[in-house]
Every structure is written in structure tokens, then in C-alpha cells.
Design an enzyme around this catalytic site. Sequence first.
Site, PDB file in Angstrom:
ATOM      1  N   ARG A 219      24.732  21.500  18.756  1.00 37.07           N
ATOM      2  CA  ARG A 219      24.907  22.925  19.018  1.00 37.07           C
ATOM      3  C   ARG A 219      23.889  23.718  18.213  1.00 37.07           C
ATOM      4  NH1 ARG A 219      27.206  21.059  22.561  1.00 37.07           N
ATOM      5  NH2 ARG A 219      29.403  21.289  23.204  1.00 37.07           N
ATOM      6  N   GLU A 220      23.451  24.828  18.785  1.00 37.16           N
ATOM      7  CA  GLU A 220      22.576  25.770  18.089  1.00 37.16           C
ATOM      8  C   GLU A 220      23.331  27.077  17.886  1.00 37.16           C
ATOM      9  OE1 GLU A 220      18.365  24.098  19.956  1.00 37.16           O
ATOM     10  OE2 GLU A 220      19.324  25.895  20.812  1.00 37.16           O
TER      11      GLU A 220
ATOM     12  N   ARG B  56      20.469  50.242  18.799  1.00 33.22           N
ATOM     13  CA  ARG B  56      20.520  48.790  18.690  1.00 33.22           C
ATOM     14  C   ARG B  56      19.616  48.197  19.764  1.00 33.22           C
ATOM     15  NH1 ARG B  56      21.994  47.728  13.679  1.00 33.22           N
ATOM     16  NH2 ARG B  56      24.058  48.560  13.112  1.00 33.22           N
TER      17      ARG B  56
ATOM     18  N   ALA C 101      28.063  50.018   8.283  1.00 33.47           N
ATOM     19  CA  ALA C 101      28.129  48.560   8.142  1.00 33.47           C
ATOM     20  C   ALA C 101      26.792  48.031   7.647  1.00 33.47           C
ATOM     21  CB  ALA C 101      28.496  47.906   9.485  1.00 33.47           C
TER      22      ALA C 101
ATOM     23  N   LEU D 163      24.648  44.069   6.101  1.00 37.64           N
ATOM     24  CA  LEU D 163      24.650  42.635   5.805  1.00 37.64           C
ATOM     25  C   LEU D 163      25.050  42.358   4.363  1.00 37.64           C
ATOM     26  CD1 LEU D 163      21.282  41.586   7.507  1.00 37.64           C
ATOM     27  CD2 LEU D 163      23.592  41.444   8.461  1.00 37.64           C
TER      28      LEU D 163
ATOM     29  N   GLU E  30      27.217  50.295   1.406  1.00 35.72           N
ATOM     30  CA  GLU E  30      26.866  50.700   2.765  1.00 35.72           C
ATOM     31  C   GLU E  30      27.405  52.083   3.104  1.00 35.72           C
ATOM     32  OE1 GLU E  30      24.806  49.399   4.781  1.00 35.72           O
ATOM     33  OE2 GLU E  30      24.434  47.529   3.698  1.00 35.72           O
TER      34      GLU E  30
ATOM     35  N   GLU F 193      24.655  54.808   4.206  1.00 36.48           N
ATOM     36  CA  GLU F 193      24.608  55.236   5.605  1.00 36.48           C
ATOM     37  C   GLU F 193      25.302  56.571   5.850  1.00 36.48           C
ATOM     38  OE1 GLU F 193      25.818  52.218   8.341  1.00 36.48           O
ATOM     39  OE2 GLU F 193      24.063  50.975   7.904  1.00 36.48           O
TER      40      GLU F 193
ATOM     41  N   PRO G 137      32.176  33.364  17.454  1.00 39.03           N
ATOM     42  CA  PRO G 137      32.248  32.031  16.850  1.00 39.03           C
ATOM     43  C   PRO G 137      31.636  30.918  17.684  1.00 39.03           C
ATOM     44  CG  PRO G 137      34.412  32.731  17.621  1.00 39.03           C
ATOM     45  CD  PRO G 137      33.516  33.916  17.724  1.00 39.03           C
ATOM     46  N   GLY G 138      31.380  31.163  18.961  1.00 40.04           N
ATOM     47  CA  GLY G 138      30.715  30.143  19.759  1.00 40.04           C
ATOM     48  C   GLY G 138      29.212  30.116  19.572  1.00 40.04           C
TER      49      GLY G 138
ATOM     50  N   GLU H  59      28.733  34.222  11.763  1.00 42.27           N
ATOM     51  CA  GLU H  59      28.959  35.503  11.097  1.00 42.27           C
ATOM     52  C   GLU H  59      30.438  35.760  10.834  1.00 42.27           C
ATOM     53  OE1 GLU H  59      28.133  40.304  11.671  1.00 42.27           O
ATOM     54  OE2 GLU H  59      27.974  38.980  13.389  1.00 42.27           O
TER      55      GLU H  59
ATOM     56  N   GLU I 277      17.920  53.377  11.025  1.00 42.31           N
ATOM     57  CA  GLU I 277      18.875  54.221  10.301  1.00 42.31           C
ATOM     58  C   GLU I 277      18.356  55.640  10.088  1.00 42.31           C
ATOM     59  OE1 GLU I 277      19.770  52.210   6.707  1.00 42.31           O
ATOM     60  OE2 GLU I 277      20.929  50.613   7.668  1.00 42.31           O
TER      61      GLU I 277
END
Length: 220
Positions: A73-74, A100, A112, A114, A129, A133, A151-152, A156, A179
Site C-alpha cells: 500500500r502507498e 486550497r 488549523a 501541522l 495556530e 491565523e 485512513p485509507g 494523518e 494565509e
Amino acid sequence: MTEAPAGPDGADPSAGQHADPATGRALRDDVVGPSLRDEAFGVEVLQSDVAFAGVVWDIRRERFAYGDGTLTREFLEHPGAVAVLAVDDDDRVLSIQQYRHPIQMRNWELPAGLLDVEGEPPLEAARRELAEEADLVAADWEPLITMHTSPGGSDEVIHVFRATGLSGAPEVFARDSEEADIVLRWVALDEAVDAVLAGRVHNGIFQAAVLAEHARRSRG
């Protein structure tokens, strides 16, 4: 009638199972018990390589043992993230609009970012954040939800916090890139819920957090 073969210890292999009335499939009692809960499940990873090294994150390819064979899987290798559902004294929630590029839309979403500062706890990242922001600080923080966004295809994990007791940050941050033209808007929770249910806003984290806050309030 043919009897089912006994298990390796002589036990009935059907013990602890019952049939789903809708499909007839066997269900494990420990899975369909009173507490709905994700299950940790470790596998033997036979090979793990970076298939693509990106500017922000990488794509990892792994081969692992599963069942009677192996699978490859990747997935997007992600550092994790935080988001903030900020609620003001008028009981409104803060939404921000940001461009986005993968979907070429200006999404309404939550402040939000990372988890890209080494060793920084999620709560501290959420504080950072919100200040960066929205130029806000909060006196009171509590976890709202934690979610795997896809999740597939990605590892994250995003931690969403509820922030109240808001006031202006002592420092106004200079914002750049996507931003630089963030738009802030305070909305009543019911308005946000209506926007989610009507399909007018599509950011998954915003949707999950708004509906979680609505459920939280409805349960007192």
C-alpha cells in the site's frame, strides 16, 4: 447435519459469534459489544520506502504481511495536525475562509495547522495556530474530537480543541502564501450546522467539529 470442526483447543469456533440479522454474516461479540471502539492491530512490515519525496509531505510505500499473504500500500505520510473550534462570548464559532489548491476552492474551515514543530504537544500547537491565523488567545481549552481524516490513504491524525475565553493576541502575526488573504467570520452554531447539512461547506474537519459541538450541547 454436519458438525463444525472444533478449534485447535477443542473449543467451538463459533463461540463468541452470532449472525447479523440483516446480512446473515457472523459477527464477533467482542466487536459488536456495548462499547464501539477502534481496535489497534499490528502487522509485520516487510519493507518501507519513500516512493515520492514531496515539498510538504511524502508518499510512503509499504509491503506487509496480512492474512495468508502480503499486501503493498502507498499512503501520504503526515506529521499530524491540530484545529481549533473557537467559541466567543456571544456563543458564535469562528470560521476562516482560505484557498486550497488541490480542490481550487476557498473553503470555510477552522484555524488549523501541522504538527511540524518537533516535540510540540498538540495543545501548544493549537494555541499557536489560533494566534497565528486569527490573532486570538483563549483562556480555556478542552479536547473536542480526534480524527483520522482519510485512513485509507493517509496516516494523518488531527486533534480538534474547543477554545473559549477569547481575547486579542498580544502580537499580530504577518501572514503569507494562502494565509495572506484569510477571511474571518463569526457564525452562530446553528448557522454552521445548517451550512454543513445543506452541503454549502465541504471541509471535513469543519463539518466534524461543528456537528460534534452540536451533539455535545444537545447532550448537555
